[in-house]
Design an enzyme around this catalytic site. Sequence first.
Site, mmCIF file in Angstrom:
data_model
loop_
_atom_site.group_PDB
_atom_site.id
_atom_site.type_symbol
_atom_site.label_atom_id
_atom_site.label_comp_id
_atom_site.label_asym_id
_atom_site.label_seq_id
_atom_site.Cartn_x
_atom_site.Cartn_y
_atom_site.Cartn_z
ATOM 1 N N HIS A 91 0.828 -1.217 0.000
ATOM 2 C CA HIS A 91 0.000 0.000 0.000
ATOM 3 C C HIS A 91 0.862 1.266 0.000
ATOM 4 O O HIS A 91 0.384 2.337 0.339
ATOM 5 C CB HIS A 91 -0.905 0.016 1.227
ATOM 6 C CG HIS A 91 -1.728 -1.221 1.399
ATOM 7 N ND1 HIS A 91 -2.595 -1.659 0.441
ATOM 8 C CD2 HIS A 91 -1.793 -2.122 2.418
ATOM 9 C CE1 HIS A 91 -3.178 -2.781 0.855
ATOM 10 N NE2 HIS A 91 -2.703 -3.089 2.047
ATOM 11 N N HIS A 113 -7.185 -4.611 -0.903
ATOM 12 C CA HIS A 113 -6.552 -5.888 -1.201
ATOM 13 C C HIS A 113 -7.303 -6.598 -2.319
ATOM 14 O O HIS A 113 -7.183 -7.806 -2.488
ATOM 15 C CB HIS A 113 -6.521 -6.793 0.031
ATOM 16 C CG HIS A 113 -6.044 -6.112 1.263
ATOM 17 N ND1 HIS A 113 -6.898 -5.468 2.136
ATOM 18 C CD2 HIS A 113 -4.794 -5.934 1.745
ATOM 19 C CE1 HIS A 113 -6.183 -4.938 3.126
ATOM 20 N NE2 HIS A 113 -4.915 -5.191 2.900
#
Lengths: 332, 332
Positions: free
Chosen positions: A56, A218
């Site tokens: 991320h 995700h």
Amino acid sequence: MKKFINDPADVVTEALAGLAAAHPDLRVDTAEQYVARADAPRPGKVALVSGGGSGHEPLHGGFVGAGMLDAACPGEVFTSPVPDQILAATKAVDGGAGVVHVVKNYTGDVMNFQLAAELAADEGIAVETVLVDDDVAVENSTWTAGRRGTGATLLVEKIAGALAEEGGKLGEVAAIGREVNAASASFAYALTAGTTPAAGRPGFELPDDEIEAGVGIHGEPGRRRERLRPARELVRSALDVILEAQPLDRGERVIVLVNGLGGTPLIELYLIYGEVATVLAERGVEISRRLVGNYVTSLDMAGMSITVTRVTDEMIRLWDAPVRTPGLRWGA
Amino acid sequence: MKKFINDPADVVTEALAGLAAAHPDLRVDTAEQYVARADAPRPGKVALVSGGGSGHEPLHGGFVGAGMLDAACPGEVFTSPVPDQILAATKAVDGGAGVVHVVKNYTGDVMNFQLAAELAADEGIAVETVLVDDDVAVENSTWTAGRRGTGATLLVEKIAGALAEEGGKLGEVAAIGREVNAASASFAYALTAGTTPAAGRPGFELPDDEIEAGVGIHGEPGRRRERLRPARELVRSALDVILEAQPLDRGERVIVLVNGLGGTPLIELYLIYGEVATVLAERGVEISRRLVGNYVTSLDMAGMSITVTRVTDEMIRLWDAPVRTPGLRWGA
């Protein structure tokens, strides 16, 4: 799979080595696997620690530095950091005034941060936890009970980090972090899935004319798959969801984050920001501050998220305070 | 094609509208299609103007602001800006001390900036041109006589921009820009091609296990297609080419830019930077400053470039000077 890596098993460790080489004002503990400010612990300062799965970036390691996080614990890609790692980071940056854990709401993260907080308490460190759950696309999800934590994490870390930097006490720093989260709502679209180094293929497949509305960072499923529509329609739909969850009266002020999920070019993110500004202007909402770029990503996913945070004068003041991190920097 | 756009024909205009909405300290002239500092012209200050095809964001519009560019002229995607547009920007920011054009070496850009410079001269504005041609992958290319201009553009704009900000004269600002370019060498790899909104499909096709070595920022062919290898081998090969073109003695100092081409996640760019740091340390070269991120992109191309610039004390001082732009900001 085509990626600039060596062995998929070494990606996180080697990226941390690169981060350490690139940023001499960070201290990277490769054994315990955390990133800390080189000047931590700072006696008397409340420390902020965050973390979560890698993939991320710049979240969270790129948000370590003056005015934001004191430490970040990157797990393996899309995998929670472990309690010992979080405990080590917590102990490393505790300056005696307590530590705030900023935790995105994923079951593994929540559990492991909680364990670490209990272990830290056993060693006499006061820990407060700020749970981030701003993603209003879905209640509960693949790895989450309740809403997922996404883009608002940046705002929580920036604003609470600024209060800690100027001497806020443990309870105050945690409180404003919780206020920022409660005042935030986010919604994301995916055009493609990201590819983890371990899996080597995209996390899901989407037909050439379909998108995932409400996707998680995700690749978790969102509300539905739908036909790709013009950006202005997608933005309107996203803001409808956001403003239903977080109603805003005319005249209220917000910070807006238009966030790329990794594979979407900046030219598209600015186009999207223009649409967001148009819709919020129609509704009489004032955008006090804004950020456009790739901040809370999902590897190479083509996609974007919109976060809207209702702000007070105090939040704007703390947002504007100097910050000096690899991923966010101004006034310093 | 899946993109966050409305009509492909409107992408640049709408992205400029978003840029304008997001950055109140910029002035976007949507009729003439340029981005300028809101406080331009600044009397007595040498102005810097750059530009080129869109699709490379944040270059160039994202580098407009205090300490860097006074104006940028974005053409359509991968298309040169036109002379009238460049002339309008040049006139808008000229503060009476002359204007430096920073031009990447592509035939259309060179021709149109030259025409604009002649038209500006007719109106009494002194213009110096700094040509950027740092890409050492190939001599001549699809749209280029000589080397292509790529990552070093950022360094030229930052360092020359800092000198202009502190009162450097026209000849001095142009001279240091040329020195930075002459001291720079870049090399890029593509894993995938970018997709322009107009074409709607990738600019070229690469098999699943092949990469383009020496690719240009518009997808121009490089030296060869080759099998994907581990990142550490790719970095070594790229640095071999760079250091052959730009030999460095032990003890020399450099600024390194590890630049994503748009679709490559930051975690990979940091991993690459770690490899670059290892190789340069072996060769006794000191990395004085570095930058890791997406700065000179090619839409959503998965790929990266490495730029190495041999620097003097003066260049480092100017690099460290405050800069306040959407794409690059520190000390302000």
